[in-house]
Design a protein around this motif. Structure first.
Motif, mmCIF file in Angstrom:
data_model
loop_
_atom_site.group_PDB
_atom_site.id
_atom_site.type_symbol
_atom_site.label_atom_id
_atom_site.label_comp_id
_atom_site.label_asym_id
_atom_site.label_seq_id
_atom_site.Cartn_x
_atom_site.Cartn_y
_atom_site.Cartn_z
ATOM 1 N N ALA A 106 -13.991 12.394 2.904
ATOM 2 C CA ALA A 106 -13.348 11.089 3.028
ATOM 3 C C ALA A 106 -12.526 10.974 4.307
ATOM 4 C CB ALA A 106 -12.449 10.827 1.815
ATOM 5 N N TRP A 107 -12.443 12.070 5.067
ATOM 6 C CA TRP A 107 -11.567 12.107 6.231
ATOM 7 C C TRP A 107 -12.345 12.385 7.507
ATOM 8 C CZ3 TRP A 107 -6.598 10.618 5.841
ATOM 9 C CH2 TRP A 107 -6.128 10.447 4.526
ATOM 10 N N ASP A 108 -11.866 11.806 8.587
ATOM 11 C CA ASP A 108 -12.443 12.026 9.906
ATOM 12 C C ASP A 108 -12.155 13.467 10.346
ATOM 13 O OD1 ASP A 108 -13.778 11.220 12.215
ATOM 14 O OD2 ASP A 108 -11.926 10.639 13.224
ATOM 15 N N ALA A 109 -12.756 13.868 11.435
ATOM 16 C CA ALA A 109 -12.582 15.237 11.923
ATOM 17 C C ALA A 109 -11.133 15.551 12.270
ATOM 18 C CB ALA A 109 -13.474 15.472 13.139
ATOM 19 N N ASP A 110 -10.330 14.524 12.591
ATOM 20 C CA ASP A 110 -8.937 14.784 12.961
ATOM 21 C C ASP A 110 -8.044 15.023 11.744
ATOM 22 O OD1 ASP A 110 -8.520 12.265 11.860
ATOM 23 O OD2 ASP A 110 -7.835 11.333 13.723
ATOM 24 N N ARG A 111 -8.562 14.805 10.533
ATOM 25 C CA ARG A 111 -7.859 15.033 9.268
ATOM 26 C C ARG A 111 -6.655 14.129 9.072
ATOM 27 N NH1 ARG A 111 -7.852 21.683 8.597
ATOM 28 N NH2 ARG A 111 -10.040 22.013 9.201
ATOM 29 N N LEU A 112 -6.484 13.164 9.938
ATOM 30 C CA LEU A 112 -5.368 12.217 9.833
ATOM 31 C C LEU A 112 -5.849 10.809 9.514
ATOM 32 C CD1 LEU A 112 -3.197 13.343 12.887
ATOM 33 C CD2 LEU A 112 -2.726 13.766 10.463
ATOM 34 N N THR A 126 0.833 -1.203 0.000
ATOM 35 C CA THR A 126 0.000 0.000 0.000
ATOM 36 C C THR A 126 0.864 1.248 0.000
ATOM 37 O OG1 THR A 126 -1.620 -1.224 1.317
ATOM 38 C CG2 THR A 126 -1.889 1.146 1.198
ATOM 39 N N THR A 127 0.578 2.177 -0.895
ATOM 40 C CA THR A 127 1.294 3.449 -0.891
ATOM 41 C C THR A 127 0.653 4.405 0.101
ATOM 42 O OG1 THR A 127 -0.066 4.554 -2.565
ATOM 43 C CG2 THR A 127 1.731 3.161 -3.365
ATOM 44 N N GLY A 128 1.324 5.536 0.329
ATOM 45 C CA GLY A 128 0.766 6.582 1.166
ATOM 46 C C GLY A 128 -0.161 7.494 0.378
ATOM 47 N N PHE A 129 -0.997 8.234 1.101
ATOM 48 C CA PHE A 129 -1.911 9.191 0.482
ATOM 49 C C PHE A 129 -1.155 10.434 0.007
ATOM 50 C CE2 PHE A 129 -4.655 6.874 3.461
ATOM 51 C CZ PHE A 129 -5.736 6.567 2.644
ATOM 52 N N ASP A 130 -1.744 11.119 -0.944
ATOM 53 C CA ASP A 130 -1.271 12.437 -1.350
ATOM 54 C C ASP A 130 -1.683 13.428 -0.266
ATOM 55 O OD1 ASP A 130 -0.683 14.853 -2.529
ATOM 56 O OD2 ASP A 130 -1.604 14.369 -4.462
ATOM 57 N N THR A 131 -0.712 14.062 0.379
ATOM 58 C CA THR A 131 -0.992 14.932 1.532
ATOM 59 C C THR A 131 -1.164 16.401 1.151
ATOM 60 O OG1 THR A 131 1.370 15.228 1.963
ATOM 61 C CG2 THR A 131 0.262 13.408 3.099
ATOM 62 N N ARG A 132 -1.397 16.681 -0.123
ATOM 63 C CA ARG A 132 -1.456 18.083 -0.559
ATOM 64 C C ARG A 132 -2.505 18.899 0.188
ATOM 65 N NH1 ARG A 132 -3.713 17.702 -6.680
ATOM 66 N NH2 ARG A 132 -3.228 15.491 -6.548
ATOM 67 N N GLY A 133 -3.605 18.279 0.602
ATOM 68 C CA GLY A 133 -4.676 19.022 1.251
ATOM 69 C C GLY A 133 -4.699 18.894 2.757
ATOM 70 N N VAL A 134 -3.632 18.342 3.343
ATOM 71 C CA VAL A 134 -3.620 18.101 4.794
ATOM 72 C C VAL A 134 -2.737 19.144 5.477
ATOM 73 C CG1 VAL A 134 -3.195 16.434 6.628
ATOM 74 C CG2 VAL A 134 -3.864 15.638 4.343
ATOM 75 N N PRO A 135 -3.309 20.036 6.289
ATOM 76 C CA PRO A 135 -2.475 20.997 7.013
ATOM 77 C C PRO A 135 -1.408 20.274 7.833
ATOM 78 C CG PRO A 135 -4.807 21.499 7.299
ATOM 79 C CD PRO A 135 -4.740 20.162 6.618
ATOM 80 N N VAL A 136 -0.269 20.890 7.965
ATOM 81 C CA VAL A 136 0.881 20.364 8.702
ATOM 82 C C VAL A 136 1.621 19.301 7.891
ATOM 83 C CG1 VAL A 136 1.711 19.254 10.828
ATOM 84 C CG2 VAL A 136 -0.220 20.834 10.929
ATOM 85 N N LEU A 137 0.892 18.402 7.227
ATOM 86 C CA LEU A 137 1.540 17.304 6.500
ATOM 87 C C LEU A 137 1.798 17.608 5.025
ATOM 88 C CD1 LEU A 137 -0.328 14.183 7.925
ATOM 89 C CD2 LEU A 137 1.754 15.298 8.766
ATOM 90 N N LYS A 138 1.209 18.689 4.502
ATOM 91 C CA LYS A 138 1.351 18.917 3.066
ATOM 92 C C LYS A 138 2.796 19.203 2.662
ATOM 93 C CE LYS A 138 -0.339 23.705 3.434
ATOM 94 N NZ LYS A 138 -1.433 24.611 2.997
ATOM 95 N N ASP A 150 -12.718 26.528 10.802
ATOM 96 C CA ASP A 150 -12.525 25.077 10.888
ATOM 97 C C ASP A 150 -11.088 24.741 11.256
ATOM 98 O OD1 ASP A 150 -15.142 24.656 10.266
ATOM 99 O OD2 ASP A 150 -14.789 24.017 8.201
ATOM 100 N N ASP A 151 -10.143 25.464 10.662
ATOM 101 C CA ASP A 151 -8.728 25.202 10.937
ATOM 102 C C ASP A 151 -8.386 25.487 12.389
ATOM 103 O OD1 ASP A 151 -8.347 24.452 8.321
ATOM 104 O OD2 ASP A 151 -7.425 26.343 7.686
ATOM 105 N N ILE A 152 -8.922 26.564 12.937
ATOM 106 C CA ILE A 152 -8.647 26.915 14.332
ATOM 107 C C ILE A 152 -9.220 25.854 15.267
ATOM 108 C CG2 ILE A 152 -9.203 28.561 16.165
ATOM 109 C CD1 ILE A 152 -9.098 30.768 13.987
ATOM 110 N N GLN A 153 -10.445 25.434 14.992
ATOM 111 C CA GLN A 153 -11.063 24.402 15.830
ATOM 112 C C GLN A 153 -10.289 23.093 15.731
ATOM 113 O OE1 GLN A 153 -15.206 23.743 15.065
ATOM 114 N NE2 GLN A 153 -15.339 21.945 16.409
ATOM 115 N N TRP A 154 -9.877 22.714 14.509
ATOM 116 C CA TRP A 154 -9.110 21.484 14.316
ATOM 117 C C TRP A 154 -7.783 21.551 15.074
ATOM 118 C CZ3 TRP A 154 -4.368 21.362 11.615
ATOM 119 C CH2 TRP A 154 -3.812 20.088 11.496
ATOM 120 N N ALA A 155 -7.089 22.683 14.973
ATOM 121 C CA ALA A 155 -5.804 22.819 15.655
ATOM 122 C C ALA A 155 -5.961 22.666 17.164
ATOM 123 C CB ALA A 155 -5.170 24.163 15.316
#
Length: 264
Positions: free
Chosen positions: A178-184, A128-140, A228-233
């Protein structure tokens, strides 16, 4: 209408399956009615079991959240070899790649040793490969590192004749639904899409298209996104960083949910 993968030969007749990996394979983000995680691997197991007589298909899920590559290789790979199923899915290294200072080339060398061991004792091994993280804050900003590791995974798959569950190319999981609230971790729908794609690469008839377009959402303003970003952080990012600083893993004191090959 059922969707099938393009294949030139009949789908293999799998009667046993062991899933090896971390939180992605354990199913974090996809809770079932009893609160236990389901996830794409469990959903794939159901697709495979449906091709067999009742109770003839056996399934084990050895994955544990938070585990690093070396931990998965030390704890889960020997167990998968001992069980010797027809099919193993092997997803490992994602938690290593996102850690500062890790070398994807070094990770790939250790990953390949595990693939060598698995392919010597089990039937088909799916990588299994990893996901494209372009849309994930911190991981992009790690996108290039993930891509490098993915290139190694594909090369290893070529050398050992392993099918590849290519999550980077699964465009439907780029949608935030496609992602849970934790974005991970994937949501239930995200896990479902991955299970459908996994079935396709194994040549199994699946009931829906994993790349089906999502329903259109109402437009969102930049202010909505910032809120949303502030709440997620506050809710997820700060605790995640805190665990890393303390050397605490989400998988501490967690055991595999299905350590034996049991009938479905």
């Amino acid at each position: 209408m059922p969707v099938t993968a393009e294949t030139t030969s009949p789908a293999p007749d799998f009667t046993s399956y062991a899933a090896v990996g971390d939180s992605f394979t354990e199913g974090v983000g996809d809770p079932g009615p009893d609160g236990a995680f389901v996830g794409w691997a469990d959903r794939l197991a159901v697709l495979l079991a449906d091709r067999q007589p009742e109770h003839a298909f056996r399934y084990a899920n050895l994955a544990v959240r938070g585990k690093l590559l070396d931990q998965i290789v030390a704890d889960q790979v020997p167990r998968a070899r001992e069980l010797s199923p027809d099919l193993v899915t092997f997803c490992a290294g994602g938690n290593d790649v996102i850690r500062p200072g890790t070398d994807p080339d070094d990770l790939a060398e250790r990953f390949e040793k595990a693939v060598t061991a698995l392919t010597s004792d089990v039937g088909t091994v799916v990588l299994t490969t990893g996901f494209d993280t372009r849309g994930v804050p911190v991981l992009k900003h790690l996108r290039g590192k993930v891509a490098t590791y993915n290139g190694h995974v594909r090369a290893i798959a070529d050398r050992y004749g392993c099918p590849v569950l290519d999550l980077w190319s699964l465009r439907s999981v780029q949608d935030r639904r496609a992602w849970d609230a934790d974005r991970l971790h994937l949501s239930a729908e995200g896990h479902t899409r991955v299970a459908l794609r996994a079935g396709q690469i194994l040549g199994v008839e699946v009931p829906a298209d994993p790349d089906e377009e999502w329903p259109t959402l109402p437009p969102r303003t930049p202010l909505d996104g910032r809120r949303d970003d502030i709440q997620w952080a506050r809710e997820y990012l700060v605790p995640w960083i805190g665990r890393r600083l303390r050397g605490v893993s989400s998988g501490d004191h967690v055991s595999a949910k299905r350590p034996d090959l049991l009938p479905l």
